[in-house]
Design a protein around this motif. Structure first.
Motif, mmCIF file in Angstrom:
data_model
loop_
_atom_site.group_PDB
_atom_site.id
_atom_site.type_symbol
_atom_site.label_atom_id
_atom_site.label_comp_id
_atom_site.label_asym_id
_atom_site.label_seq_id
_atom_site.Cartn_x
_atom_site.Cartn_y
_atom_site.Cartn_z
ATOM 1 N N GLN A 260 3.999 -4.358 10.538
ATOM 2 C CA GLN A 260 3.593 -5.711 10.181
ATOM 3 C C GLN A 260 4.089 -6.017 8.775
ATOM 4 O O GLN A 260 4.034 -5.165 7.897
ATOM 5 N N ILE A 261 4.580 -7.225 8.599
ATOM 6 C CA ILE A 261 4.995 -7.687 7.284
ATOM 7 C C ILE A 261 4.172 -8.927 6.973
ATOM 8 O O ILE A 261 4.193 -9.892 7.739
ATOM 9 N N ILE A 262 3.446 -8.870 5.872
ATOM 10 C CA ILE A 262 2.563 -9.976 5.515
ATOM 11 C C ILE A 262 2.816 -10.399 4.077
ATOM 12 O O ILE A 262 3.270 -9.607 3.250
ATOM 13 N N GLN A 263 2.526 -11.632 3.785
ATOM 14 C CA GLN A 263 2.669 -12.146 2.429
ATOM 15 C C GLN A 263 1.523 -11.634 1.563
ATOM 16 O O GLN A 263 0.376 -11.612 2.005
ATOM 17 N N ALA A 264 1.846 -11.235 0.355
ATOM 18 C CA ALA A 264 0.824 -10.786 -0.589
ATOM 19 C C ALA A 264 -0.052 -11.976 -0.971
ATOM 20 O O ALA A 264 0.420 -13.118 -1.035
ATOM 21 N N ASP A 265 -1.293 -11.720 -1.209
ATOM 22 C CA ASP A 265 -2.246 -12.746 -1.584
ATOM 23 C C ASP A 265 -1.846 -13.351 -2.923
ATOM 24 O O ASP A 265 -1.588 -12.635 -3.892
ATOM 25 N N LYS A 266 -1.794 -14.674 -3.002
ATOM 26 C CA LYS A 266 -1.404 -15.349 -4.246
ATOM 27 C C LYS A 266 -2.375 -15.043 -5.378
ATOM 28 O O LYS A 266 -1.978 -14.919 -6.518
ATOM 29 N N ARG B 55 7.655 -10.601 -2.314
ATOM 30 C CA ARG B 55 6.209 -10.598 -2.529
ATOM 31 C C ARG B 55 5.458 -10.474 -1.204
ATOM 32 O O ARG B 55 4.624 -11.296 -0.866
ATOM 33 N N GLU B 56 5.831 -9.432 -0.503
ATOM 34 C CA GLU B 56 5.192 -9.165 0.771
ATOM 35 C C GLU B 56 4.825 -7.694 0.862
ATOM 36 O O GLU B 56 5.322 -6.866 0.101
ATOM 37 N N ILE B 57 3.932 -7.401 1.789
ATOM 38 C CA ILE B 57 3.506 -6.022 2.018
ATOM 39 C C ILE B 57 3.970 -5.629 3.412
ATOM 40 O O ILE B 57 3.671 -6.316 4.390
ATOM 41 N N GLU B 58 4.706 -4.540 3.465
ATOM 42 C CA GLU B 58 5.162 -3.997 4.742
ATOM 43 C C GLU B 58 4.221 -2.864 5.116
ATOM 44 O O GLU B 58 4.038 -1.924 4.342
ATOM 45 N N ILE B 59 3.599 -2.975 6.283
ATOM 46 C CA ILE B 59 2.639 -1.975 6.736
ATOM 47 C C ILE B 59 3.166 -1.396 8.044
ATOM 48 O O ILE B 59 3.390 -2.131 9.006
ATOM 49 N N GLU B 60 3.358 -0.089 8.047
ATOM 50 C CA GLU B 60 3.953 0.580 9.199
ATOM 51 C C GLU B 60 3.015 1.674 9.689
ATOM 52 O O GLU B 60 2.553 2.492 8.907
ATOM 53 N N GLY C 129 3.180 1.072 -2.960
ATOM 54 C CA GLY C 129 3.051 1.551 -1.586
ATOM 55 C C GLY C 129 2.774 3.040 -1.539
ATOM 56 O O GLY C 129 3.075 3.771 -2.482
ATOM 57 N N ILE C 130 2.170 3.473 -0.443
ATOM 58 C CA ILE C 130 1.761 4.872 -0.326
ATOM 59 C C ILE C 130 1.548 5.208 1.147
ATOM 60 O O ILE C 130 1.563 4.319 2.001
#
Length: 115
Positions: A80-86, A64-69, A40-41
């Motif tokens: 937004q919290i989304i699942q990382a691409d498999k 295994r999710e990405i939190e985008i703020e 993250g960055i």
């Protein structure tokens, strides 16, 4: 791969992330930030003389999710919290396996040449 989209005052902010950890932020379709990130960055952007930060946090070993703020002048305006691409997880596992095998072979070669 596109992960998130935010609409702020008729402006579209998009967040994309490649398999190799390259994060990109687009404002109205134009690239404004591109950085490598493993966990993250923060991406800074200016819109209508106001400061925004798009902050990412990749929880790869947990959920295994990405939190985008998205923050405006230091305050969270959307999250937004989304699942990382498999596929992305599979690629990283293959890369890790390949690096592990390569390191093993290299160490065996080095030890063998010392004997």
């Amino acid at each position: 791969m596109k992960y998130a989209e935010f609409i702020i005052e008729n402006h579209k902010i998009e967040f994309l992330n490649s398999v190799f950890g390259i994060e990109s932020v687009l404002l109205n379709g134009k690239m404004i930030s591109k950085k490598f990130s493993f966990s993250g960055i923060k991406h800074k952007l200016n819109l209508n003389s106001e400061n925004f930060i798009l902050k990412t946090k990749y929880k790869q070993f947990d959920k295994r999710e990405i939190e985008i703020e998205l923050l405006k002048n230091g305050k969270t305006i959307e999250k937004q919290i989304i699942q990382a691409d498999k596929k992305q997880r599979i690629y990283w596992m293959l890369i890790g396996t390949g690096l592990g095998i390569g390191a093993y072979k290299l160490l065996n070669f080095i030890v063998g040449s010392l004997n």
